[in-house]
Design a protein around this motif. Structure first.
Motif, PDB file in Angstrom:
ATOM      1  N   ARG A 258       0.844  -1.210  -0.041  1.00  0.00           N
ATOM      2  CA  ARG A 258       0.046   0.107  -0.093  1.00  0.00           C
ATOM      3  C   ARG A 258       1.061   1.177   0.128  1.00  0.00           C
ATOM      4  NH1 ARG A 258      -5.369  -0.364   0.955  1.00  0.00           N
ATOM      5  NH2 ARG A 258      -5.247   1.687   1.426  1.00  0.00           N
ATOM      6  N   PRO A 259       0.491   2.263  -0.616  1.00  0.00           N
ATOM      7  CA  PRO A 259       1.039   3.626  -0.553  1.00  0.00           C
ATOM      8  C   PRO A 259       1.683   3.992   0.911  1.00  0.00           C
ATOM      9  CG  PRO A 259      -0.596   3.877  -1.935  1.00  0.00           C
ATOM     10  CD  PRO A 259      -0.916   2.608  -1.288  1.00  0.00           C
ATOM     11  N   GLU A 260       1.013   3.773   1.910  1.00  0.00           N
ATOM     12  CA  GLU A 260       1.442   4.218   3.150  1.00  0.00           C
ATOM     13  C   GLU A 260       2.582   3.615   3.834  1.00  0.00           C
ATOM     14  OE1 GLU A 260      -2.878   2.665   3.709  1.00  0.00           O
ATOM     15  OE2 GLU A 260      -1.893   3.702   2.230  1.00  0.00           O
ATOM     16  N   MET A 285      -3.469   2.269  -6.866  1.00  0.00           N
ATOM     17  CA  MET A 285      -2.578   2.862  -5.913  1.00  0.00           C
ATOM     18  C   MET A 285      -1.610   3.748  -6.828  1.00  0.00           C
ATOM     19  SD  MET A 285      -2.504  -0.081  -3.201  1.00  0.00           S
ATOM     20  CE  MET A 285      -3.978  -0.702  -2.449  1.00  0.00           C
ATOM     21  N   LYS A 286      -1.129   4.587  -6.142  1.00  0.00           N
ATOM     22  CA  LYS A 286       0.132   5.453  -6.579  1.00  0.00           C
ATOM     23  C   LYS A 286       1.019   5.614  -5.647  1.00  0.00           C
ATOM     24  CE  LYS A 286      -2.761   6.838  -9.998  1.00  0.00           C
ATOM     25  NZ  LYS A 286      -2.629   6.210 -11.242  1.00  0.00           N
ATOM     26  N   ILE A 287       2.477   5.954  -6.082  1.00  0.00           N
ATOM     27  CA  ILE A 287       3.458   6.142  -5.254  1.00  0.00           C
ATOM     28  C   ILE A 287       3.230   7.434  -4.457  1.00  0.00           C
ATOM     29  CG2 ILE A 287       5.962   6.827  -5.301  1.00  0.00           C
ATOM     30  CD1 ILE A 287       6.421   5.019  -7.659  1.00  0.00           C
ATOM     31  N   PRO A 288       3.472   7.172  -3.055  1.00  0.00           N
ATOM     32  CA  PRO A 288       3.191   8.588  -2.273  1.00  0.00           C
ATOM     33  C   PRO A 288       4.151   9.839  -2.732  1.00  0.00           C
ATOM     34  CG  PRO A 288       4.327   6.699  -1.180  1.00  0.00           C
ATOM     35  CD  PRO A 288       4.242   6.185  -2.463  1.00  0.00           C
TER      36      PRO A 288
END
Length: 362
Positions: A258-260, A285-288
């Motif tokens: 997950r990003p987080e 989902m995206k890179i944070p």
């Protein structure tokens, strides 16, 4: 003549799976028919059922399996009826650019069986990861069969076919964990615990397990974690830094995806440390948002781990030998043995986090 067998099928997105009769062809050129002995219930199978992989329903689920070769097709060498095998979903081609440059674990053209298994009405099935092993028999490419010690417990060694190999490989192959290194693993499900076991096997001096569930953290400690962090009550980045002399871990493995958690892994590593992403994210989902200067300033490596960057013909027999010697506790990953019609219930147990692996026994 097709073989009619019982199998677990996912017919539509989110619908409960069903046990149905399917038709499995005799093996054609380059193929093998395998009588399945055991198959683990992996979270990837649930992803298939939920439409998280693609929408090629109906799916024939199951892929984390061991069994005995029943027949082989024309042109197959090095494999014959009676061989005990662990199935893999990256049968390397030997001819793509990755294979030709000596990196077959990255093979870009892996093999699956050409013929299709079908429902009784002729509807073609999409086998999970090209295997489809929640079935009494399955048809695979011969290269998907890796011979191992036939005296090994099928329920245990079959787990090398996916989750356990992914975690062990993320630590040893992708992360490059060696003697004396510090490792943190975020997420202590089956893959994360396998990464912990791999880190211990490789000789890591400090192995930190991070999760939100104290039961999983206790399981991680039993597999060799030297420290545990419950991230609901402690900031995992700060905790990992404190446990590594204020520096951060040499290798941080994100087994959640997950990003987080990836961002936590990024900041929890030492300068020139390595982040390994082995947890599978969803397509949205995206890179944070991380300042690019932080990427530059920390150096090191940001890696993703495909199937633990394993080479089945190299890694499976070695790990089975270590298991047989008592140096790798694969039995610890088998929480329960179940029947074929209990797969749906096993999916439900995943949500409660009280199993590492349910394993279907045939």
């Amino acid at each position: 003549m097709p073989h009619q067998v019982k199998a677990v099928v996912a017919r539509s997105k989110g619908a409960p799976v069903s046990v149905e009769s399917i038709n499995v062809p005799d093996p054609g050129p380059g193929e093998a028919l395998v009588q399945v002995q055991a198959c683990g219930v992996c979270h990837t199978d649930l992803h298939y059922r939920e439409g998280g992989i693609n929408d090629d329903y109906p799916f024939l689920l199951g892929h984390e399996a061991s069994g005995v070769v029943e027949a082989v097709g024309e042109g197959v060498t090095g494999l014959e009826p009676g061989d005990f095998v662990v199935l893999n979903w990256r049968a390397v081609c030997g001819n793509c650019r990755a294979c030709l440059r000596g990196e077959p674990w990255y093979c870009f053209s892996t093999f699956n069986a050409t013929q299709k298994m079908t429902l009784e009405d002729g509807t073609e099935l999409s086998p999970a990861l090209g295997i489809g092993a929640f079935a009494e028999k399955t048809l695979v490419a011969a290269g998907q069969c890796t011979k191992v010690d036939p005296s090994a417990r099928p329920a245990a060694v079959g787990l090398l076919g996916c989750g356990v190999m992914a975690g062990l490989g993320a630590a040893i192959n992708t992360g490059g964990v060696t003697r004396g290194k510090s490792v943190a693993v975020i997420g202590c499900g089956g893959v994360g615990v396998a990464a912990i076991a791999g880190s211990v096997l490789a000789g890591a001096s400090t192995v930190i397990a991070v999760d939100i569930d104290d039961r999983k953290l206790e399981g991680a400690r039993k597999m060799g974690a030297t420290h545990t962090v419950n991230s609901t009550s402690q900031d995992p980045v700060t905790a990992i830094q404190e446990l590594t002399g204020g520096h951060g871990a040499d290798v941080v493995i994100d087994a959640v995806g997950r990003p987080e958690t990836w961002k936590q892994a990024f900041y929890a590593r030492d300068l020139a440390g390595t982040v390994v992403l082995v947890g599978v994210p969803t397509p949205d989902m995206k890179i944070p948002d991380i300042p690019l200067i932080d990427v530059f300033g920390r150096g090191g490596a940001l890696k993703s781990s495909w199937y633990g960057d394993c080479l089945p013909t190299r890694d499976f027999p070695l790990l089975v030998d270590l298991y047989q010697q008592g140096r790798l506790d694969l039995d610890a990953f088998v929480t329960e043995e179940i029947a074929l019609d209990e797969v749906e219930a096993a999916f439900e147990k995943m949500h409660h986090g009280n199993v590492l692996r349910s394993v279907v026994i045939f």
